[in-house]
Scaffold this active site. Structure first.
Site, PDB file in Angstrom:
ATOM      1  N   HIS A 106      -9.086   4.051  -1.482  1.00  0.00           N
ATOM      2  CA  HIS A 106      -7.740   3.484  -1.379  1.00  0.00           C
ATOM      3  C   HIS A 106      -7.412   2.610  -2.593  1.00  0.00           C
ATOM      4  O   HIS A 106      -7.304   1.392  -2.473  1.00  0.00           O
ATOM      5  CB  HIS A 106      -7.656   2.693  -0.067  1.00  0.00           C
ATOM      6  CG  HIS A 106      -6.313   2.091   0.218  1.00  0.00           C
ATOM      7  ND1 HIS A 106      -5.120   2.617  -0.231  1.00  0.00           N
ATOM      8  CD2 HIS A 106      -5.973   0.987   0.946  1.00  0.00           C
ATOM      9  CE1 HIS A 106      -4.119   1.858   0.189  1.00  0.00           C
ATOM     10  NE2 HIS A 106      -4.607   0.858   0.894  1.00  0.00           N
ATOM     11  N   CYS A 141       0.821  -1.217   0.000  1.00  0.00           N
ATOM     12  CA  CYS A 141       0.000   0.000   0.000  1.00  0.00           C
ATOM     13  C   CYS A 141       0.853   1.264   0.000  1.00  0.00           C
ATOM     14  O   CYS A 141       0.337   2.372  -0.150  1.00  0.00           O
ATOM     15  CB  CYS A 141      -0.957  -0.016   1.179  1.00  0.00           C
ATOM     16  SG  CYS A 141      -1.994  -1.487   1.173  1.00  0.00           S
ATOM     17  N   CYS A 195     -12.695   0.132   7.956  1.00  0.00           N
ATOM     18  CA  CYS A 195     -11.777  -0.457   6.977  1.00  0.00           C
ATOM     19  C   CYS A 195     -11.819   0.326   5.675  1.00  0.00           C
ATOM     20  O   CYS A 195     -12.895   0.677   5.192  1.00  0.00           O
ATOM     21  CB  CYS A 195     -12.180  -1.897   6.682  1.00  0.00           C
ATOM     22  SG  CYS A 195     -12.240  -2.929   8.159  1.00  0.00           S
ATOM     23  N   SER A 196     -10.649   0.561   5.095  1.00  0.00           N
ATOM     24  CA  SER A 196     -10.618   1.255   3.814  1.00  0.00           C
ATOM     25  C   SER A 196     -11.226   0.348   2.748  1.00  0.00           C
ATOM     26  O   SER A 196     -11.148  -0.872   2.834  1.00  0.00           O
ATOM     27  CB  SER A 196      -9.194   1.668   3.450  1.00  0.00           C
ATOM     28  OG  SER A 196      -8.328   0.564   3.532  1.00  0.00           O
TER      29      SER A 196
END
Ligand SMILES: [Zn+2]
Lengths: 378, 105
Positions: A326, A83, A207-208
């Site tokens: 994201h 990420c 949570c993304s």
């Protein structure tokens, strides 16, 4: 040392774009950034991307960008750091300019995730865990890691699920003002707290999301009003069971320390922040690790509203990973997109008082990579 | 299972359940394998409801970080039931490279 400046930024809408190809998103962001920079001669391209190969069967992204944009036979590379791929790609651009090899570098990040099932994406994301570890084989996931961390954080501090929800709510409220954000629908604290459980105590809003999108930035040694004051990167334990202190992510702390040291500033000097809130818990911890608030007290700062746009340390004015979205490889660059606009005075959720110093922190894996950039309005 | 293999630095106090080429703490010592009791207590945990494809068939399941009693080492394991912080646990067995723990009686 050669100074590095930002000449242009670009970003696509973040969200669900099953009909747009990865190349289409990538080029869209690149063209925006190049146009803003006045279409300079580009000496190299770096592309941050994590799972183009595993779930979209598309690699050679650097060469595609150079070729499609007619940039000539310049060197390019894809950068993978889970990420943190986007942030690390930016850092490669900075280092390339500082070395004297390049004058101007185009850095872009992209991810396509929404065409695949949640189970397949979760599986692909798990490539950022050590396959040979008993930990991965136990079934630990990324959300799972931060769930374990959150339960311990609750146990050792006065924090509770409500504080996680406050992070998620703040970032949602910020995203509602950001036209490029994935989630712009209002939410309530109750709705967030009662949402479907993903991994105890983290619910859906903690949570993304999975996101399609791209972002790009043009860096150059030629002067501009936005100076990259420092770029720093660190590694950390790749497994939860190797953490010396579960409630610390050494890569975040160390990348922050190095970035402050190189910039000659401290956390108190930073006016606006984009943090890697892959989970609400991660933001709570990162604001401690980056020195904005005392260890084990991040939750109090959140409760007091200090990280809101109108607070004394505004965090994730873009909406963060949680609500801006994201798209993994693009995330680190989209953070800089928001901060460049903050320094220009043109951001959604513009922070009052002409911010001068902005900090972005981009995390990869369960604390395996962290990159920090400090930008300065000059 | 009666023992848990762990690795201890020959130069400093670093311990881990995973082996390393060089000690990550002092960056000098080599790690030496030793054996301790796998008994421990739950340091923290989570119940995973959304699992990757390879574990979807057993979800929801509990993963815990276990503090071993006999060494300054934590181990990530899958539990055979729900647990909470502080629960005493013991090793039940190995399953495809994963430690499976159960609550101690
Ligand atoms: Zn050592």
């Amino acid at each position: 040392m050669t100074n590095v400046y930002v000449h242009g930024v670009g970003m696509t809408q973040f969200g669900t774009f099953v009909d747009r190809t990865m190349k289409d998103l990538l080029l869209d962001a690149c063209i925006q950034a190049l146009n803003e920079a006045g279409n300079p001669k580009v000496d190299a391209v770096y592309v941050g991307n994590f799972m183009g190969g595993s779930i979209y069967n598309q690699e050679i992204l650097g060469a595609i960008v150079a070729n499609e944009l007619g940039l000539g036979f310049i060197p390019t590379a894809k950068v993978e750091g889970a990420c943190a791929s986007g942030g690390i790609a930016v850092r490669q651009g900075v280092l390339g300019i500082q070395s004297g090899e390049y004058e101007t570098v185009l850095v872009a990040g992209v991810e396509k995730m929404k065409h695949a099932s949640t189970a397949d994406v979760t599986q692909a994301i798990n490539a950022a865990m050590d396959n040979d570890s008993n930990e991965k084989r136990a079934g630990l996931t990324f959300p799972g890691f931060f769930g374990v961390l959150a339960n311990r954080y609750f146990y050792e501090t006065g924090a509770s699920k409500k504080h996680l929800a406050m992070v998620a709510l703040k970032n949602r409220e910020n995203a509602m003002q950001n036209p490029l954000a994935q989630f712009r629908k209002p939410a309530t604290l109750e709705e967030i707290m009662e949402a479907r459980m993903i991994t105890n105590p983290l619910g859906l809003f903690d949570c993304s999301p999975m996101t399609d999108g791209a972002a790009a930035i043009v860096l150059s040694s030629k002067k501009s009003p936005v100076h990259v004051r420092s770029s720093a990167q660190s590694s950390g334990p790749t497994q939860m069971q190797d953490a010396d202190d579960l409630l610390s992510i050494p890569a975040i702390k160390e990348s922050g320390r190095l970035a402050y040291e190189k910039a000659g500033v401290g956390p108190e000097d930073i006016d606006v922040v984009e943090i890697h809130d892959c989970f609400s818990m991660t933001e709570m911890l990162a604001i401690e690790e980056l020195g904005f608030f005392a260890k084990r007290e991040g939750w109090k700062a959140i409760e007091e509203g200090r990280t809101k746009v109108i607070g004394d340390k505004p965090v994730n004015t873009s909406g963060g990973l949680l609500s801006r979205g994201h798209p993994i490889g693009a995330t680190g660059i989209s953070q800089l997109y928001q901060l460049v606009h903050q320094l220009r005075g043109t951001a959604p959720n513009q922070v009052e008082g002409n911010p001068r110093l902005a900090l972005a922190q981009n995390l990869g894996g369960t604390g395996s990579y962290s990159v920090v950039h400090i930008l300065e309005r000059v | 299972m009666r023992v848990m293999k762990i690795f201890a630095c020959m130069n400093c106090d670093y311990h881990s359940v995973t082996s390393k080429y060089t000690c990550p703490k002092c960056q000098q010592g080599k790690l030496q394998e030793t054996e301790v009791s796998p008994k421990g207590t739950v340091y923290s945990f989570t119940d995973i409801h959304v699992a990757p494809a390879e574990f979807a068939h057993i979800a929801p399941y509990t993963v815990a970080l276990i503090q071993l009693d006999e060494a300054p080492v934590k181990v990530t394991a899958r539990m055979d039931s729900e647990v909470t912080i502080g629960d005493a646990v013991e090793l039940k067995g190995l399953e495809e490279g994963a430690f499976i723990y159960t609550k101690a009686n």
